[in-house]
Design a protein around this motif. Structure first.
Motif, mmCIF file in Angstrom:
data_model
loop_
_atom_site.group_PDB
_atom_site.id
_atom_site.type_symbol
_atom_site.label_atom_id
_atom_site.label_comp_id
_atom_site.label_asym_id
_atom_site.label_seq_id
_atom_site.Cartn_x
_atom_site.Cartn_y
_atom_site.Cartn_z
ATOM 1 N N UNK A 224 0.824 -1.225 0.000
ATOM 2 C CA UNK A 224 0.000 0.000 0.000
ATOM 3 C C UNK A 224 0.850 1.264 0.000
ATOM 4 N N UNK A 225 2.128 1.142 -0.325
ATOM 5 C CA UNK A 225 3.028 2.292 -0.302
ATOM 6 C C UNK A 225 2.639 3.310 -1.376
ATOM 7 N N UNK A 226 2.888 4.585 -1.087
ATOM 8 C CA UNK A 226 2.601 5.645 -2.062
ATOM 9 C C UNK A 226 3.525 5.564 -3.278
ATOM 10 N N UNK A 227 4.566 4.750 -3.170
ATOM 11 C CA UNK A 227 5.474 4.554 -4.306
ATOM 12 C C UNK A 227 4.715 4.208 -5.579
ATOM 13 N N UNK A 228 3.731 3.338 -5.452
ATOM 14 C CA UNK A 228 3.031 2.848 -6.654
ATOM 15 C C UNK A 228 2.242 3.963 -7.334
ATOM 16 N N UNK A 229 1.658 4.856 -6.514
ATOM 17 C CA UNK A 229 0.935 5.992 -7.107
ATOM 18 C C UNK A 229 1.909 6.912 -7.833
ATOM 19 N N UNK A 230 3.080 7.115 -7.248
ATOM 20 C CA UNK A 230 4.086 7.981 -7.882
ATOM 21 C C UNK A 230 4.562 7.372 -9.202
ATOM 22 N N UNK A 231 4.796 6.058 -9.204
ATOM 23 C CA UNK A 231 5.215 5.379 -10.437
ATOM 24 C C UNK A 231 4.082 5.406 -11.455
ATOM 25 N N UNK A 292 -0.676 2.398 -11.685
ATOM 26 C CA UNK A 292 0.040 2.086 -10.440
ATOM 27 C C UNK A 292 -0.186 0.629 -10.032
ATOM 28 N N UNK A 293 -1.397 0.151 -10.222
ATOM 29 C CA UNK A 293 -1.699 -1.249 -9.885
ATOM 30 C C UNK A 293 -0.956 -2.208 -10.820
ATOM 31 N N UNK A 294 -0.868 -1.803 -12.091
ATOM 32 C CA UNK A 294 -0.218 -2.686 -13.065
ATOM 33 C C UNK A 294 1.291 -2.742 -12.821
ATOM 34 N N UNK A 295 1.897 -1.606 -12.479
ATOM 35 C CA UNK A 295 3.327 -1.618 -12.179
ATOM 36 C C UNK A 295 3.613 -2.435 -10.925
ATOM 37 N N UNK A 296 2.765 -2.292 -9.919
ATOM 38 C CA UNK A 296 2.938 -3.099 -8.702
ATOM 39 C C UNK A 296 2.825 -4.587 -9.030
ATOM 40 N N UNK A 297 1.840 -4.917 -9.863
ATOM 41 C CA UNK A 297 1.671 -6.321 -10.249
ATOM 42 C C UNK A 297 2.915 -6.852 -10.968
ATOM 43 N N UNK A 298 3.518 -6.014 -11.823
ATOM 44 C CA UNK A 298 4.713 -6.466 -12.559
ATOM 45 C C UNK A 298 5.802 -6.905 -11.590
ATOM 46 N N UNK A 299 6.062 -6.110 -10.569
ATOM 47 C CA UNK A 299 7.127 -6.470 -9.626
ATOM 48 C C UNK A 299 6.716 -7.634 -8.727
ATOM 49 N N UNK A 300 5.450 -7.676 -8.358
ATOM 50 C CA UNK A 300 4.991 -8.815 -7.547
ATOM 51 C C UNK A 300 5.080 -10.113 -8.350
ATOM 52 N N UNK A 301 4.776 -10.050 -9.641
ATOM 53 C CA UNK A 301 4.873 -11.258 -10.469
ATOM 54 C C UNK A 301 6.318 -11.768 -10.492
ATOM 55 N N UNK A 302 7.271 -10.839 -10.618
ATOM 56 C CA UNK A 302 8.683 -11.251 -10.707
ATOM 57 C C UNK A 302 9.221 -11.770 -9.378
ATOM 58 N N UNK A 303 8.900 -11.053 -8.299
ATOM 59 C CA UNK A 303 9.600 -11.313 -7.042
ATOM 60 C C UNK A 303 8.783 -12.054 -5.992
ATOM 61 N N UNK A 304 7.465 -12.092 -6.152
ATOM 62 C CA UNK A 304 6.636 -12.735 -5.128
ATOM 63 C C UNK A 304 5.940 -13.970 -5.698
ATOM 64 N N UNK A 305 5.099 -13.760 -6.727
ATOM 65 C CA UNK A 305 4.267 -14.868 -7.212
ATOM 66 C C UNK A 305 5.110 -16.013 -7.775
#
Length: 341
Positions: A224-231, A292-305
């Motif tokens: 939920x970091x504001x980072x994603x909105x900024x990106x 912002x949601x799509x960019x977050x998903x990209x990193x979650x796909x690589x590093x989490x999922x």
């Protein structure tokens, strides 16, 4: 495993020997950049390249391909299209070999992908170990992809006027079995190899501010970091980051029906999780409507999922997504921000 030496003067002869075994694809210059393309003239091969625009895996998983011919009134008459040819990928950087290893795992998983696996079965990989950083955006030292433990048939290491060669597989040993211009490595060559690797270790620097194995938990904490909105405000959703990635494999399937409406061809095309319509479903609901949601998903796909499913990150640290981003969104910056750097 054999250790051999190839003089750089004999590289053209080596390529001609490889061409007897199949289509040779390697790095070649394209204007100011480099691409992996068929090497018809050995003089076109450019092994001393920083990186390519697209990864070599596109020759195993092409941008567009046909999957089957179908008959609308007779489904049983449909026939699959599974194509492949003997292929040698030459001069593949170690991070891109890791990218192929990851797609091997994904496409071998159930349901397996017959088209990818048919091409992969006929493909040999000759890896090339980088002697230094290929760009200011690579993360190969942090990701541990600057060296290889497998996934190749031959491995080349630049010693200046010659290449040190490790054979890894029976297919690799077959490729060098009848090449008279190769010679066994000597103690002098091994000493030069040790110095080359010392120089490599000295030139590669970590770019992450924290341990790479903390990324999965750090990303979850930063959901939920504001980072994603900024990106998201900077992202143009152009999809470039996913198009140049060696481990992205999303695709769409479409039926092209002939004018007589009785037969057609089923095709697939690369798709991207950065596309606005990617997560849209019937009724118009969109699960990742914001950039912002799509960019977050990209990193979650690589590093989490994919880490949770396959036990390893799906980012090989090649740096292409950062280098090609027209909005100057850098993967390293995002990783460091969630790591607290």
């Amino acid at each position: 495993m054999k250790t051999l030496v190839l003089s750089k003067l004999d590289v053209p002869a080596f390529v001609r020997e490889l061409q007897k075994r199949g289509k040779v694809v390697g790095p070649r210059r394209k204007e100011s950049q480099f691409v992996f393309d068929e090497i018809r003239d050995p003089e076109d091969l450019a092994l001393e390249y920083p990186t390519t625009i697209l990864p070599p895996v596109r020759h195993l998983f092409p941008h567009q391909e046909r999957l089957l011919h179908f008959q609308r009134k007779d489904v049983a008459a449909s026939d699959e299209i599974v194509e492949g040819e003997p292929l040698i990928l030459l001069g593949v950087h170690t991070c891109d070999v890791q990218g192929i290893n990851i797609l091997d795992e994904v496409f071998s998983d159930s349901p397996y992908d017959a088209n990818y696996l048919a091409r992969r079965a006929q493909t040999k990989v000759i890896a090339l170990e980088c002697q230094g950083p290929c760009s200011q955006y690579n993360l190969c030292l942090d990701k541990g992809t600057h060296r290889l433990e497998g996934g190749y048939d031959l491995l080349l290491i630049d010693l200046g006027d010659r290449y040190f060669i490790f054979t890894r597989t029976a297919a690799g040993e077959s490729m060098v079995a009848e090449t008279a211009f190769l010679r066994p490595a000597t103690p002098v060559d091994r000493e030069a190899l040790g110095k080359a690797r010392e120089m490599q270790s000295a030139s590669l620097k970590p770019r992450l501010s924290g341990p790479v194995n903390r990324l999965p938990s750090a990303l979850k904490e930063a959901y939920d970091d504001l980072l994603w909105e900024a990106i998201g405000r900077r992202c143009l959703s152009c999809e470039t980051c996913t198009m140049v990635c060696p481990t992205c494999y999303c695709f769409d399937v479409d039926d092209e029906v002939a004018f007589d409406l009785n037969h057609g061809v089923r095709c697939r095309l690369w798709d991207s999780c950065q596309s606005h319509r990617f997560a849209e479903v019937a009724g118009g609901e969109n699960f990742r409507e914001k950039a912002s949601h799509r960019q977050r998903h990209r990193l979650f796909k690589k590093e989490v999922f994919q880490f949770e499913k396959y036990g390893r990150s799906a980012c090989v640290g090649c740096g292409r997504c950062s280098a090609q981003c027209v909005a100057s969104i850098r993967l390293t910056d995002m990783y460091n921000q969630v790591l607290g750097g």
